[in-house]
Design an enzyme around this catalytic site. Structure first.
Site, PDB file in Angstrom:
ATOM      1  N   ARG A   2       7.293 -19.575   8.059  1.00 49.41           N
ATOM      2  CA  ARG A   2       6.988 -19.654   9.778  1.00 49.41           C
ATOM      3  C   ARG A   2       6.744 -21.062  10.105  1.00 49.41           C
ATOM      4  NH1 ARG A   2       2.414 -15.412  11.199  1.00 49.41           N
ATOM      5  NH2 ARG A   2       2.838 -14.997   8.907  1.00 49.41           N
TER       6      ARG A   2
ATOM      7  N   ASP B 189      -2.366   2.508   3.859  1.00 45.95           N
ATOM      8  CA  ASP B 189      -1.197   1.824   2.928  1.00 45.95           C
ATOM      9  C   ASP B 189      -0.798   3.014   2.040  1.00 45.95           C
ATOM     10  OD1 ASP B 189      -0.151  -0.562   1.506  1.00 45.95           O
ATOM     11  OD2 ASP B 189      -0.987   0.662  -0.039  1.00 45.95           O
TER      12      ASP B 189
ATOM     13  N   GLU C  13      13.061  -0.046  -3.475  1.00 44.09           N
ATOM     14  CA  GLU C  13      12.349   0.707  -4.838  1.00 44.09           C
ATOM     15  C   GLU C  13      11.060  -0.225  -4.751  1.00 44.09           C
ATOM     16  OE1 GLU C  13      11.146   2.644  -7.464  1.00 44.09           O
ATOM     17  OE2 GLU C  13      13.415   2.666  -7.634  1.00 44.09           O
TER      18      GLU C  13
ATOM     19  N   GLY D  14      -8.982 -10.893  -5.661  1.00 46.02           N
ATOM     20  CA  GLY D  14      -7.800 -10.659  -4.999  1.00 46.02           C
ATOM     21  C   GLY D  14      -7.058  -9.237  -5.153  1.00 46.02           C
TER      22      GLY D  14
ATOM     23  N   ILE E 261       6.930   0.000 -10.659  1.00 45.65           N
ATOM     24  CA  ILE E 261       7.447   1.188 -11.042  1.00 45.65           C
ATOM     25  C   ILE E 261       8.664   1.855 -10.471  1.00 45.65           C
ATOM     26  CG2 ILE E 261       6.441   3.574 -11.482  1.00 45.65           C
ATOM     27  CD1 ILE E 261       3.479   2.794 -11.127  1.00 45.65           C
TER      28      ILE E 261
ATOM     29  N   LYS F 102       6.981  -1.490   2.954  1.00 46.85           N
ATOM     30  CA  LYS F 102       6.353  -0.035   3.058  1.00 46.85           C
ATOM     31  C   LYS F 102       6.110   0.274   4.397  1.00 46.85           C
ATOM     32  CE  LYS F 102       2.413  -1.954   1.675  1.00 46.85           C
ATOM     33  NZ  LYS F 102       2.098  -2.795   0.792  1.00 46.85           N
TER      34      LYS F 102
ATOM     35  N   VAL G  51       7.341   1.157  -2.915  1.00 46.25           N
ATOM     36  CA  VAL G  51       6.289   1.935  -3.267  1.00 46.25           C
ATOM     37  C   VAL G  51       6.138   1.960  -4.676  1.00 46.25           C
ATOM     38  CG1 VAL G  51       5.574   4.464  -3.619  1.00 46.25           C
ATOM     39  CG2 VAL G  51       7.025   3.695  -1.575  1.00 46.25           C
TER      40      VAL G  51
ATOM     41  N   LYS H 228       3.451   4.775   2.035  1.00 45.90           N
ATOM     42  CA  LYS H 228       3.937   5.152   0.815  1.00 45.90           C
ATOM     43  C   LYS H 228       4.241   6.665   0.748  1.00 45.90           C
ATOM     44  CE  LYS H 228       2.082   1.036  -1.349  1.00 45.90           C
ATOM     45  NZ  LYS H 228       1.094   0.331  -2.050  1.00 45.90           N
TER      46      LYS H 228
ATOM     47  N   GLY I  27       1.173  -7.247  -7.413  1.00 41.20           N
ATOM     48  CA  GLY I  27       1.256  -8.638  -8.002  1.00 41.20           C
ATOM     49  C   GLY I  27       2.670  -9.187  -7.483  1.00 41.20           C
TER      50      GLY I  27
END
Lengths: 437, 437
Positions: A50, A204, A132, A190, A139, A108, A135, A208, A310
């Site tokens: 931005r 959130d 992938e 965090g 994983i 998501k 969500v 998902k 992360g």
């Protein structure tokens, strides 16, 4: 004329936050390794930010940074969208897909809001959307649901898909913290945003859940159809009481098939805090980790476990989707689109069969328990057990009623009627119980 | 002329054992649902059996049964191979692939022995091999390693991939059974074959390890390169001693990258019983269940958990691969082939850094411990702790030495030298320790 097979694939990255900057770093540092897996050269043509000044100290080479979205998107074979949020991400993603560029996204919120429109834009442009990372970050769960279980019938998906709330609940459970204390700690470390609403209200996880439900049931479940309860009502006392009785509080996204193989077959999708027995595989998911538990007709129970957030963990999945998108283009394989072929009706929460744990403050008069048990029985709900948690010499006592499975509408009526009983001073808390029959 | 898009796909099933008969049943019973997911009609053209009479009471319609392999295979678009073993499965699979028919197989022995030749036959015929069911039955692990982690660098895969041995070890752990008792029980309940060698010697796990290693490291690891130790040396006493110290014995397939990012980078693949701390996610895998734990550079730790055997559980994965193969054919997408692009050298076991638990029978003389500790130190191995398990008034005592991580060759030398010490009456048992640094 250049041979298209020898032209490097052009890759545009939108966004340079924690996932974006990790992704760009690896696309540059591990270029040769990734190109070998793809079987074609590629080049990062730009990184959309931005504000150029804000990235002056970024490890991303300054010449890649740009604030001009359209030329970057229009020149790309693959667009990696890591801005997050609805706009301008949606405009960029749809533009890329209509241009015929594959899109890799971890967004998501955008998918939950607009997956049908996004898949449609891909169909128009002949381009595929890879998500992938949207969500449970690292994983693999999107592709296992979409591909590896496509021959089976999924009955239920239960996921710990929000790391912030799992961190908070885990600290309350393991270290005895109160909700506010645990939340402050999560923000400080965090694990949660300064405004933690999207996490603690369950929004959130609900985003998902709509994505998981679409894949599990081949049925589009709009975000608005997800009943959503967060963790703001969970107290340290409840967590400790659960612990004392061999249970743990977890915030679950639950996607459930109701009345399978009957004319009433439907799906319900909800986000709700629940009590799980400590022996359940999901009970052992600690800290900010995520896990998704799947029950299928043939496969039985499966669980997928790993990091749910992360920058670097999420970039693992983003890079995988990038390699797969690039391989698709190199192989000239037709794009795949999610199609919601089953069109199952979406059932409201009150059709779900739940188990409740109801905590009551009651007067100390004789006959109280009989009055409560009588009222519950009258409404057709069966009581599993009743526990008197505290019984001081005088004054109100705490009663914990655990029910057997019953329709939500009956359980909700039980709670409403208990509130009106003279014997009941207050309904202190109500929570669902999962992981047992 | 018939429109190819309207011609039903022809599906041949080879084998009608427990997985085969479940697969055929579902292909017939759930035909409409599966055809909708594929987007094309399909028909089972035949089921190959060795002996028609043996299937007289089978639920498979008699008119589908055949003993003629070649015409069945040659007329098929998709061949589902569920015979198991090397021959005649290999001949049939390669014939189908060279014909241009996609192959779905659950045959880990065949893949471990001949994956390179099978992928080559597919390349020649332009057909793909689908084998998610070959490792850990119902658990999606092939495609997650192959696709979902293709952008990452996998450092280690540790899998409980043999249900029989996990059942045996779990019964020894939970119920205190001895090895023979647990094995007899496993055979009686159908968790193990009447001849359990392939399971208890670790050969079945080793076959799966070569397949996992190939995907994890993009490197072909021949079956012969897998160091393989089974569970026949595990005693009830060891399992109980492990339990007392917060550990559990598991048989693991371990695929490990050594010396990453150095000129000595290599991979080692082994099957070995190990001690795991009870807090490790793999320690909670009970009975006949399977789980695969993956450590990757970016993604961190992931775990995939589910049923590792069973006719109906395995058929879930076989049916998924069937639907994916059919979709590939319908979409006219080019087949994908595994390519082992990384060609990492394969390191022998003695380059691995392990931790050992060494149990010794020692004399009761003063200075015994000093002599043993001195010898181990002399060989450059660092001792983590020494425990005296039993110390009767007179006679030999049991000493358990736990080492820190050291190269296998040094640890093996330690064991060899301890055997020669006067103070050591016998080395009772040696087992590796995993899941801790």
């Amino acid at each position: 004329m250049t041979d298209p097979a020898s032209t490097p694939l052009k890759v545009a990255v939108l966004g340079a936050g924690s996932v974006g900057s990790q992704t760009v770093r690896q696309l540059l540092e591990r270029h040769d390794e990734l190109a070998a897996r793809i079987g074609r050269e590629f080049a990062v043509t730009g990184v959309l930010v931005r504000n150029l000044d804000a990235h002056r100290d970024s490890p991303i080479p300054a010449e890649l940074l740009t604030t001009e979205a359209e030329p970057l998107i229009d020149g790309a074979d693959i667009v990696i969208e890591l801005i997050g949020g609805i706009e301008p991400a949606r405009t960029y993603v749809e533009r890329a897909l209509r241009n015929g560029a594959d899109v890799v996204t971890a967004n998501k919120a955008l998918l939950a809001e607009s997956q049908v429109e996004i898949f449609e834009a891909g169909r128009e442009g002949g381009a595929e959307t890879w998500y992938e990372a949207a969500v449970a970050a690292a994983i693999p769960i999107i592709r296992p649901l979409q591909d590896s279980m496509i021959g089976d019938r999924i009955n239920r998906v239960m996921g710990i898909v929000n790391g912030s709330t799992n961190y908070i609940l885990d600290r309350m459970d393991v270290d005895g913290l109160g909700m506010q204390e645990a939340l402050d700690e999560a923000i400080r470390l965090g694990y949660a945003e300064a405004d933690p609403s999207a996490d603690v209200e369950g929004w959130d996880a609900a985003a998902k859940a709509t994505i998981l439900a679409g894949l599990a049931f081949h049925t589009h479940v709009p975000r608005e159809a997800v009943a959503c309860e967060g963790i703001t009502g969970i107290t340290g006392e409840l967590v400790q009481a659960a612990k004392a009785s061999g249970q743990v509080v977890k915030l679950l996204a639950v996607c459930e098939r109701l009345d399978a193989d009957t004319p009433d077959e439907a799906v319900n999708v909800r986000v709700t805090p629940v009590l799980l027995p400590r022996t359940h595989p999901l009970a052992a998911v600690h800290g900010g980790m995520n896990a998704v538990f799947v029950d299928a007709m043939d496969a039985g129970s499966l669980m997928f476990y790993g990091a749910g957030a992360g920058g670097v963990e999420t970039s693992s999945t983003v890079l995988a989707d990038f390699v797969l998108a690039a391989k698709r283009i190199v192989r000239d394989a037709p794009p795949e689109f999610i199609t919601f072929v089953d069109h199952l009706p979406i059932a409201p929460l009150d059709r779900v069969r739940s188990r409740y744990r109801i905590e009551l403050q009651v007067g100390d008069e004789p006959g109280t328990l009989a009055a409560i048990a009588g009222k519950i029985a009258e409404l057709g709900v069966s009581v599993r057990d009743v526990q008197q948690i505290s019984a001081p010499q005088s004054g109100p006592a705490t009663l914990v009623v655990s029910t057997h499975r019953a329709p939500e509408r009956d359980l909700q009526q039980v709670v409403a009627e208990l509130r009106t009983l003279d014997a009941v001073e207050s309904v202190v808390g109500v929570i669902r119980v999962e992981g047992v029959e």
